[in-house]
Motif scaffolding. Sequence first.
Motif, mmCIF file in Angstrom:
data_model
loop_
_atom_site.group_PDB
_atom_site.id
_atom_site.type_symbol
_atom_site.label_atom_id
_atom_site.label_comp_id
_atom_site.label_asym_id
_atom_site.label_seq_id
_atom_site.Cartn_x
_atom_site.Cartn_y
_atom_site.Cartn_z
ATOM 1 N N SER A 16 0.775 -1.239 -0.098
ATOM 2 C CA SER A 16 0.255 -0.248 0.114
ATOM 3 C C SER A 16 0.861 1.195 -0.030
ATOM 4 O O SER A 16 0.806 2.226 -0.739
ATOM 5 N N GLU A 17 1.766 1.184 0.864
ATOM 6 C CA GLU A 17 2.834 2.584 1.040
ATOM 7 C C GLU A 17 3.562 2.588 -0.395
ATOM 8 O O GLU A 17 3.667 3.882 -0.939
ATOM 9 N N THR A 18 4.214 1.593 -0.957
ATOM 10 C CA THR A 18 4.920 1.743 -2.122
ATOM 11 C C THR A 18 3.923 2.033 -3.305
ATOM 12 O O THR A 18 4.150 2.512 -4.225
ATOM 13 N N TYR A 20 1.128 3.872 -3.231
ATOM 14 C CA TYR A 20 1.156 5.374 -3.086
ATOM 15 C C TYR A 20 2.255 6.097 -3.549
ATOM 16 O O TYR A 20 2.084 7.138 -4.426
ATOM 17 N N CYS A 39 10.602 14.164 3.160
ATOM 18 C CA CYS A 39 10.381 13.186 2.129
ATOM 19 C C CYS A 39 10.881 13.551 0.789
ATOM 20 O O CYS A 39 11.456 12.620 -0.010
ATOM 21 N N GLU A 56 10.874 2.651 -4.774
ATOM 22 C CA GLU A 56 9.624 2.246 -4.612
ATOM 23 C C GLU A 56 8.960 0.976 -5.231
ATOM 24 O O GLU A 56 8.237 0.364 -5.077
ATOM 25 N N TRP A 115 7.952 7.856 4.769
ATOM 26 C CA TRP A 115 7.581 6.559 4.116
ATOM 27 C C TRP A 115 9.001 5.664 4.200
ATOM 28 O O TRP A 115 8.525 4.359 4.011
ATOM 29 N N MET A 118 9.011 4.025 7.371
ATOM 30 C CA MET A 118 7.857 3.233 7.701
ATOM 31 C C MET A 118 8.214 1.777 6.906
ATOM 32 O O MET A 118 7.734 0.919 7.536
ATOM 33 N N SER A 119 8.907 2.076 5.713
ATOM 34 C CA SER A 119 9.170 0.769 5.092
ATOM 35 C C SER A 119 10.126 -0.109 5.748
ATOM 36 O O SER A 119 9.999 -1.180 6.007
ATOM 37 N N THR A 122 8.621 -1.750 8.529
ATOM 38 C CA THR A 122 7.652 -2.803 8.101
ATOM 39 C C THR A 122 8.579 -4.194 7.831
ATOM 40 O O THR A 122 8.200 -5.220 8.334
ATOM 41 N N HIS B 7 -7.186 6.395 3.844
ATOM 42 C CA HIS B 7 -6.138 5.407 3.509
ATOM 43 C C HIS B 7 -6.066 4.308 4.341
ATOM 44 O O HIS B 7 -5.826 3.313 4.039
#
Lengths: 139, 123
Positions: A16-18, A20, A39, A56, A115, A118-119, A122, B7
């Motif tokens: 979902s993050e990538t 985006y 960012c 990404e 992001w 966050m990745s 994760t 989201h």
Amino acid sequence: MTALSLLFTMAALGLSETAYLIKKRRAMEAPVCPVGEDCRAVLSSKYSRLFFVHNEIAGFVFYAVISAIASFLVIGLGSFEILNLILDVLVFAGSAVSIFFLYLQWKVIKAWCFWCVMSALTIFAMAIIILSVGFKLTP
Amino acid sequence: MNNYAFHVLRAGLAMTFIWIGVLIFQDPAGWAAFIKPWAADILFVSPERAIMGTAVFDILVGVFLLVDFLTFWASLLASLHLISVLAVAGIDAITVRDIGLLAGALALAVFLWPSKKGLYLLK
């Protein structure tokens, strides 16, 4: 099963993050930075493209493969041992790459990207899940 | 609904839909047992085959929600699907969970409802 569902959840979060970030880059828009303002500095740096493609996109493929393998393990498709080994290797290689990216943000670019952090978190969570079950992800 | 809430709800629903699809593939016979006899009687295919089709549908809807592609249509289809699940699976102890999922999917569909200017797809 629980470990695999948690692993899948983490991979889906990464997807979902990538997705985006890919969408924002294609639209040539700056992504929203929920924390901090750096960012853009990180995502437009020369390190945003490490493996000949944007990070990404590489991340999206990485997370897609992890979710597919977790699903195959649950359904019982393919060799359990081989899939488990591929998953372990991918997650720990991903963790090593994430540590490198964190180092780049900290010491080289000197800016943090929400992001990207966050990745990394994760992927570290995935590694912790695998370690917590002793490398055996049973369906 | 603000951008972050949208989201969070989208990704959360997506994960649930995809994982349910995977779990159905793991045990199609077990999931087919949830279909009430009256519903099984009006199916054109066997309950197991129908539930496999549902698994494919769930995974597709989940992937669309996850990557934020055709999200309005995915959330609308997810809502309709959950309504049909409530109809064919009957009321039991876990019905409340489906109602929660339906509320989430409906919230997304309503949030993205096409405006008077045109379809969400064309924006």
